[in-house]
Design a protein around this motif. Structure first.
Motif, PDB file in Angstrom:
ATOM      1  N   GLN A  85       0.906  -1.067   0.291  1.00 55.05           N
ATOM      2  CA  GLN A  85       0.369   0.297  -0.170  1.00 55.05           C
ATOM      3  C   GLN A  85       0.711   1.311   0.254  1.00 55.05           C
ATOM      4  O   GLN A  85       0.630   2.521  -0.694  1.00 55.05           O
ATOM      5  CB  GLN A  85      -1.051  -0.043   1.047  1.00 55.05           C
ATOM      6  N   TRP A  89       0.838   4.240  -3.326  1.00 61.80           N
ATOM      7  CA  TRP A  89       1.259   5.845  -2.571  1.00 61.80           C
ATOM      8  C   TRP A  89       1.994   6.410  -2.976  1.00 61.80           C
ATOM      9  O   TRP A  89       1.899   7.602  -3.141  1.00 61.80           O
ATOM     10  CB  TRP A  89       0.161   5.635  -1.156  1.00 61.80           C
ATOM     11  N   GLU A  94       0.751  10.074  -3.578  1.00 64.07           N
ATOM     12  CA  GLU A  94      -0.275  10.692  -1.709  1.00 64.07           C
ATOM     13  C   GLU A  94       0.626  10.186  -0.958  1.00 64.07           C
ATOM     14  O   GLU A  94       0.387   9.948   0.577  1.00 64.07           O
ATOM     15  CB  GLU A  94      -1.098   9.295  -1.653  1.00 64.07           C
ATOM     16  N   PHE A 131       2.450  10.348   4.848  1.00 63.84           N
ATOM     17  CA  PHE A 131       1.662  10.599   3.877  1.00 63.84           C
ATOM     18  C   PHE A 131       0.424  11.942   3.564  1.00 63.84           C
ATOM     19  O   PHE A 131       0.893  12.710   4.387  1.00 63.84           O
ATOM     20  CB  PHE A 131       0.220   9.621   4.664  1.00 63.84           C
ATOM     21  N   ALA A 205      -8.691   8.156   1.572  1.00 62.55           N
ATOM     22  CA  ALA A 205      -7.326   7.913   0.650  1.00 62.55           C
ATOM     23  C   ALA A 205      -7.654   6.161  -0.086  1.00 62.55           C
ATOM     24  O   ALA A 205      -7.502   6.254  -1.245  1.00 62.55           O
ATOM     25  CB  ALA A 205      -5.767   7.641   1.182  1.00 62.55           C
TER      26      ALA A 205
END
Ligand code: GLU
Length: 291
Positions: A85, A89, A94, A131, A205
């Protein structure tokens, strides 16, 4: 949608009275709605863990007749899932690598100001992953406490999802696992109110519906400190669970009559499921534990 709740202890030591309050509150909230109650061991931070604590925690839950549904999940076995993950991102921008040290952040006022957001740092240097917060979450609704405001500086901050030392951050793992396990409601101690906004960012998200939140009053020792391993909270007694069980239930707002005080543990637990009520749960976010 059927209810799925969970208890997610970190194995930094055996369960104590404060953790029993969280375990029981989440159990009653799930079982009073015919829901499932999962147990997840959050063993993400080996330096803070005690050898054998995970097994001890599960033994204690069994000794208190708090039986979980399904398999116990261990976060230490899910690193690939978390990394996948993070990689997604990073490529969608992200998330980004950050080299700032704690000292530098302190010098710039204690909050991270997004310094590395638009720099092209790669993972060759020691760095954390942050993040990118698209929209600050400045409040959420708690089932007991109602609207909770999150301070702006905290809500705005691009937070860490992987630490500089390579460990995956609690906020990341807790949300990915809750989504993966189809958890519908998070019930936990009021000490975890603060990171809730960050966690909601991650639900957005992931394009997942937010869960509902219920925070439980924190148990304090006689000096007003949170019961914790650091403050030497005594381990729960697996051989004689009833006294702690009744004290934790009183702490959660139950009125224990003589019939229940003298009942067998199974009967106490099922009475608790039937009589659990958020109205009776104290309104204060922390109370002294009378145990
Ligand atoms: N692992 C966390 C703790 O033991 C709890 C996580 C949660 O319930 O969200 O404090």
């Amino acid at each position: 949608m059927s209810y799925v709740g969970r208890f997610a202890p970190s194995p930094s030591g055996p369960l104590h009275f404060g953790s029993l309050v969280a375990a029981l509150g989440s159990y009653f909230q799930a079982k009073s709605q015919q829901g499932q109650w999962l147990v997840r061991i959050e063993d993400l931070d080996p330096p803070r863990e005690m050898a054998g604590a995970s097994d001890l925690i599960l033994e204690t839950l069994e000794a208190y007749h708090l039986y979980w549904d399904g398999e116990v999940i261990y976060q230490s076995q899910r690193h690939d899932f978390y990394q996948d993950q993070i990689d997604q991102w990073l490529s969608s921008k992200e998330a980004y690598f950050c080299q700032c040290t704690r000292k530098q952040i302190k010098q710039s006022g204690g909050f991270y100001l997004g310094t590395c957001r638009n720099t092209a740092i790669t993972s060759n240097e020691p760095c954390s992953v942050r993040f990118t917060v698209p929209q600050a979450i400045d409040h959420f609704f708690d089932l007991k406490y109602g609207r909770i405001e999150i301070p702006k500086s905290l809500a705005d901050e691009d937070f860490i999802i992987k630490r500089r030392d390579g460990l995956y951050a609690y906020n990341l793992a807790v949300v990915l696992d809750d989504i993966d396990q189809s958890v519908t409601e998070v019930v936990r101690g009021a000490d975890l109110i603060e990171p809730t906004g960050r966690q909601i960012n991650l639900y957005h998200a992931m394009k997942q519906p937010e869960v509902s939140y219920l925070h439980l009053p924190l148990a304090l020792d006689a000096n007003g400190n949170k019961l914790s391993k650091q403050n030497h909270a005594p381990a729960l007694d697996n051989q004689a669970p009833v006294a702690a069980l009744l004290a934790a239930m009183s702490f959660l707002g139950f009125t224990i009559d003589a019939h229940i005080a003298n009942a067998k543990i199974d009967e106490i637990i099922s009475w608790g499921c039937q009589n659990w009520s958020l109205k009776n749960l104290p309104n204060t976010m922390a109370n002294t534990a009378n145990f």
